[in-house]
Design a protein around this motif. Structure first.
Motif, PDB file in Angstrom:
ATOM      1  N   SER A  60       0.813  -1.214   0.000  1.00 20.15           N
ATOM      2  CA  SER A  60       0.000   0.000   0.000  1.00 20.15           C
ATOM      3  C   SER A  60       0.851   1.271   0.000  1.00 20.15           C
ATOM      4  O   SER A  60       0.314   2.368   0.061  1.00 20.15           O
ATOM      5  CB  SER A  60      -0.930   0.017   1.222  1.00 20.15           C
ATOM      6  OG  SER A  60      -0.180  -0.001   2.414  1.00 20.15           O
ATOM      7  N   LYS A  61       2.164   1.100  -0.048  1.00 24.56           N
ATOM      8  CA  LYS A  61       3.045   2.267  -0.090  1.00 24.56           C
ATOM      9  C   LYS A  61       4.314   1.905  -0.849  1.00 24.56           C
ATOM     10  O   LYS A  61       4.582   0.720  -1.115  1.00 24.56           O
ATOM     11  CB  LYS A  61       3.381   2.735   1.321  1.00 24.56           C
ATOM     12  CG  LYS A  61       4.078   1.697   2.178  1.00 24.56           C
ATOM     13  CD  LYS A  61       4.325   2.254   3.570  1.00 24.56           C
ATOM     14  CE  LYS A  61       5.013   1.194   4.448  1.00 24.56           C
ATOM     15  NZ  LYS A  61       5.277   1.706   5.818  1.00 24.56           N
ATOM     16  N   GLY A  62       5.092   2.917  -1.203  1.00 29.65           N
ATOM     17  CA  GLY A  62       6.309   2.674  -1.944  1.00 29.65           C
ATOM     18  C   GLY A  62       7.309   1.869  -1.136  1.00 29.65           C
ATOM     19  O   GLY A  62       7.383   1.968   0.088  1.00 29.65           O
ATOM     20  N   LEU A  63       8.055   1.022  -1.826  1.00 32.86           N
ATOM     21  CA  LEU A  63       9.085   0.244  -1.140  1.00 32.86           C
ATOM     22  C   LEU A  63      10.294   0.048  -2.043  1.00 32.86           C
ATOM     23  O   LEU A  63      10.178   0.014  -3.276  1.00 32.86           O
ATOM     24  CB  LEU A  63       8.539  -1.101  -0.659  1.00 32.86           C
ATOM     25  CG  LEU A  63       7.949  -2.065  -1.696  1.00 32.86           C
ATOM     26  CD1 LEU A  63       9.016  -2.968  -2.276  1.00 32.86           C
ATOM     27  CD2 LEU A  63       6.850  -2.913  -1.063  1.00 32.86           C
ATOM     28  N   THR A  64      11.463  -0.086  -1.437  1.00 38.13           N
ATOM     29  CA  THR A  64      12.715  -0.349  -2.142  1.00 38.13           C
ATOM     30  C   THR A  64      13.362  -1.579  -1.530  1.00 38.13           C
ATOM     31  O   THR A  64      13.480  -1.676  -0.305  1.00 38.13           O
ATOM     32  CB  THR A  64      13.672   0.854  -2.036  1.00 38.13           C
ATOM     33  OG1 THR A  64      13.045   2.011  -2.586  1.00 38.13           O
ATOM     34  CG2 THR A  64      14.958   0.582  -2.791  1.00 38.13           C
ATOM     35  N   GLU A  65      13.764  -2.512  -2.374  1.00 36.37           N
ATOM     36  CA  GLU A  65      14.362  -3.752  -1.890  1.00 36.37           C
ATOM     37  C   GLU A  65      15.588  -4.101  -2.733  1.00 36.37           C
ATOM     38  O   GLU A  65      15.679  -3.734  -3.902  1.00 36.37           O
ATOM     39  CB  GLU A  65      13.352  -4.909  -1.979  1.00 36.37           C
ATOM     40  CG  GLU A  65      12.150  -4.775  -1.074  1.00 36.37           C
ATOM     41  CD  GLU A  65      12.457  -5.104   0.370  1.00 36.37           C
ATOM     42  OE1 GLU A  65      13.552  -5.663   0.626  1.00 36.37           O
ATOM     43  OE2 GLU A  65      11.614  -4.806   1.231  1.00 36.37           O
ATOM     44  N   THR A  66      16.512  -4.846  -2.124  1.00 39.36           N
ATOM     45  CA  THR A  66      17.680  -5.374  -2.844  1.00 39.36           C
ATOM     46  C   THR A  66      17.449  -6.863  -3.093  1.00 39.36           C
ATOM     47  O   THR A  66      17.081  -7.604  -2.174  1.00 39.36           O
ATOM     48  CB  THR A  66      18.972  -5.181  -2.024  1.00 39.36           C
ATOM     49  OG1 THR A  66      19.196  -3.780  -1.842  1.00 39.36           O
ATOM     50  CG2 THR A  66      20.171  -5.771  -2.761  1.00 39.36           C
ATOM     51  N   ILE A  67      17.662  -7.285  -4.334  1.00 39.62           N
ATOM     52  CA  ILE A  67      17.412  -8.675  -4.724  1.00 39.62           C
ATOM     53  C   ILE A  67      18.665  -9.240  -5.386  1.00 39.62           C
ATOM     54  O   ILE A  67      19.276  -8.585  -6.245  1.00 39.62           O
ATOM     55  CB  ILE A  67      16.237  -8.796  -5.704  1.00 39.62           C
ATOM     56  CG1 ILE A  67      15.024  -8.039  -5.182  1.00 39.62           C
ATOM     57  CG2 ILE A  67      15.872 -10.253  -5.955  1.00 39.62           C
ATOM     58  CD1 ILE A  67      13.879  -7.999  -6.159  1.00 39.62           C
ATOM     59  N   ASN A  68      19.030 -10.447  -5.004  1.00 38.47           N
ATOM     60  CA  ASN A  68      20.174 -11.112  -5.630  1.00 38.47           C
ATOM     61  C   ASN A  68      19.809 -11.628  -7.014  1.00 38.47           C
ATOM     62  O   ASN A  68      18.661 -12.007  -7.271  1.00 38.47           O
ATOM     63  CB  ASN A  68      20.661 -12.274  -4.768  1.00 38.47           C
ATOM     64  CG  ASN A  68      21.319 -11.811  -3.491  1.00 38.47           C
ATOM     65  OD1 ASN A  68      21.911 -10.730  -3.455  1.00 38.47           O
ATOM     66  ND2 ASN A  68      21.217 -12.602  -2.443  1.00 38.47           N
ATOM     67  N   LEU A  69      20.783 -11.646  -7.899  1.00 39.89           N
ATOM     68  CA  LEU A  69      20.608 -12.210  -9.233  1.00 39.89           C
ATOM     69  C   LEU A  69      20.905 -13.703  -9.189  1.00 39.89           C
ATOM     70  O   LEU A  69      21.672 -14.177  -8.352  1.00 39.89           O
ATOM     71  CB  LEU A  69      21.538 -11.520 -10.233  1.00 39.89           C
ATOM     72  CG  LEU A  69      21.370 -10.004 -10.372  1.00 39.89           C
ATOM     73  CD1 LEU A  69      22.407  -9.451 -11.340  1.00 39.89           C
ATOM     74  CD2 LEU A  69      19.969  -9.655 -10.847  1.00 39.89           C
ATOM     75  N   ILE A  70      20.287 -14.445 -10.103  1.00 35.48           N
ATOM     76  CA  ILE A  70      20.542 -15.888 -10.194  1.00 35.48           C
ATOM     77  C   ILE A  70      21.708 -16.108 -11.141  1.00 35.48           C
ATOM     78  O   ILE A  70      21.619 -15.825 -12.343  1.00 35.48           O
ATOM     79  CB  ILE A  70      19.297 -16.645 -10.684  1.00 35.48           C
ATOM     80  CG1 ILE A  70      18.158 -16.471  -9.675  1.00 35.48           C
ATOM     81  CG2 ILE A  70      19.620 -18.121 -10.874  1.00 35.48           C
ATOM     82  CD1 ILE A  70      16.861 -17.137 -10.095  1.00 35.48           C
ATOM     83  N   LYS A  71      22.797 -16.611 -10.606  1.00 33.25           N
ATOM     84  CA  LYS A  71      24.012 -16.814 -11.398  1.00 33.25           C
ATOM     85  C   LYS A  71      23.851 -18.028 -12.311  1.00 33.25           C
ATOM     86  O   LYS A  71      23.258 -19.036 -11.909  1.00 33.25           O
ATOM     87  CB  LYS A  71      25.204 -17.026 -10.454  1.00 33.25           C
ATOM     88  CG  LYS A  71      26.547 -17.017 -11.148  1.00 33.25           C
ATOM     89  CD  LYS A  71      27.660 -17.243 -10.123  1.00 33.25           C
ATOM     90  CE  LYS A  71      29.026 -17.197 -10.785  1.00 33.25           C
ATOM     91  NZ  LYS A  71      29.218 -18.243 -11.788  1.00 33.25           N
ATOM     92  N   PRO A  72      24.344 -17.959 -13.541  1.00 31.21           N
ATOM     93  CA  PRO A  72      24.311 -19.128 -14.426  1.00 31.21           C
ATOM     94  C   PRO A  72      25.019 -20.315 -13.787  1.00 31.21           C
ATOM     95  O   PRO A  72      25.905 -20.151 -12.935  1.00 31.21           O
ATOM     96  CB  PRO A  72      25.052 -18.632 -15.682  1.00 31.21           C
ATOM     97  CG  PRO A  72      24.868 -17.153 -15.672  1.00 31.21           C
ATOM     98  CD  PRO A  72      24.877 -16.757 -14.212  1.00 31.21           C
TER      99      PRO A  72
END
Length: 314
Positions: free
Chosen positions: A192-204
């Motif tokens: 219901s409000k703005g959010l900022t998150e850090t997400i890891n990438l999936i390595k090959p």
């Protein structure tokens, strides 16, 4: 009360165990002080690979060989993991795609690095190192997400991914097949409000492929919305010259969800509905209305009327 027989037995048992231990020690020392033969396995550690190159996955990862020597020395080699370092730069010549180490060179490396004096029956009669060019490119990031919003709230604009692409490097044959890098699955409920998150990438899966960066930030904006209804006049295009039409209906009601802050700012001029006379359905005398203009920040736009009938006046 301890009996006399029990007291007499205890010294005898202790003496027996002492001499048994002593005999085992002598047996151990006698057996392992003799020269014997064993088969050892060592992993290969490729070092000093030129920056422009990588080793392919089909290179040999370990070798075995027979060794003769003192039993204690062989036991120490058996108990610890050994690694044989192969200095790739010492054998590489420009433009080589394969480096071949002869048996003699392999034998010298084993004797020197593992401090052995007599080896035979090496599992590799020659060591072939397969090389590939270390390629790099920049490719987009694909966000994998399951996001739901609280009742009355919707996503404002697109989800921002920062950065939106990633640099990858590794074997050219592997890099050429990769078109995007996915993120780990991001889940959120009742936003219901703005959010900022850090997400890891999936390595090959190929460990030689390197990502930079290895994670990204995402920004999601949410706004409170309300449903609104407007009546928009229908405009006919591609009408043949001299033809006059009567439309049924002449205007169409549209419904949509709009953010609370924009609720009072919309006008009829922000919308446009057309019917293309060149695409009319002769049988039934109707046309399909199309909404070709509207503000981008609206949600769930819907035309209440799906077709417009017409009469032709000549």
């Amino acid at each position: 009360m301890v009996s006399e027989n029990t007291k007499n037995k205890n010294p005898k048992i202790k003496s027996f165990l002492f001499f048994l231990l002593l005999a085992t020690l002598f047996w151990f020392l006698t057996k392992f002080s003799r020269d014997s033969e064993a088969t050892l396995t060592t992993t290969l550690d490729y070092i000093n690979i030129p920056d422009s190159l990588v080793l392919t996955n089909d290179n040999v990862k370990e070798i075995t060989f027979d060794v003769s020597g003192n039993g204690f020395q062989l036991l120490s080699h058996k108990l610890r993991k050994t690694s044989l370092k192969i200095d790739v730069s010492a054998y590489y010549k420009e433009e080589d795609s394969i480096i071949v180490l002869p048996l003699q060179d392999i034998q010298k490396l084993i004797l020197k690095q593992l401090n052995l004096s007599d080896i035979k029956n090496i599992s590799e009669t020659e060591l072939m190192l397969h090389l590939d060019k270390n390629a790099s490119k920049r490719i987009p990031i694909s966000l994998q997400s399951h996001i739901s919003f609280k009742d009355g709230y919707f996503q404002k604009g697109k989800i921002k991914i920062m950065p939106d692409s990633v640099d990858i490097s590794g074997p050219s044959e592997e890099i050429d097949t990769i078109t995007f890098i996915p993120t780990q699955l991001f889940k959120r409920k009742d936003v219901s409000k703005g959010l900022t998150e850090t997400i890891n990438l999936i390595k090959p899966q190929n460990k030689k492929v390197v990502l930079n960066p290895k994670s990204v930030s995402i920004r999601i904006e949410a706004e409170e919305f309300s449903q609104m209804t407007m009546e928009i006049p229908v405009e006919v295009i591609n009408l043949t010259e001299g033809t006059e039409l009567k439309l049924f209906p002449e205007s169409i009601e549209i419904t949509f969800d709009v953010s609370i802050k924009d609720f009072g700012n919309l006008t009829i001029d922000d919308f446009k509905i057309i019917c293309d006379f060149s695409e009319r359905i002769e049988e039934g005398s109707f046309m399909i209305p199309k909404l070709i203009k509207h503000p981008e920040n609206l949600q769930h736009l819907e035309l209440e009327t799906k077709k417009v009938e017409f009469l032709i006046f000549k």
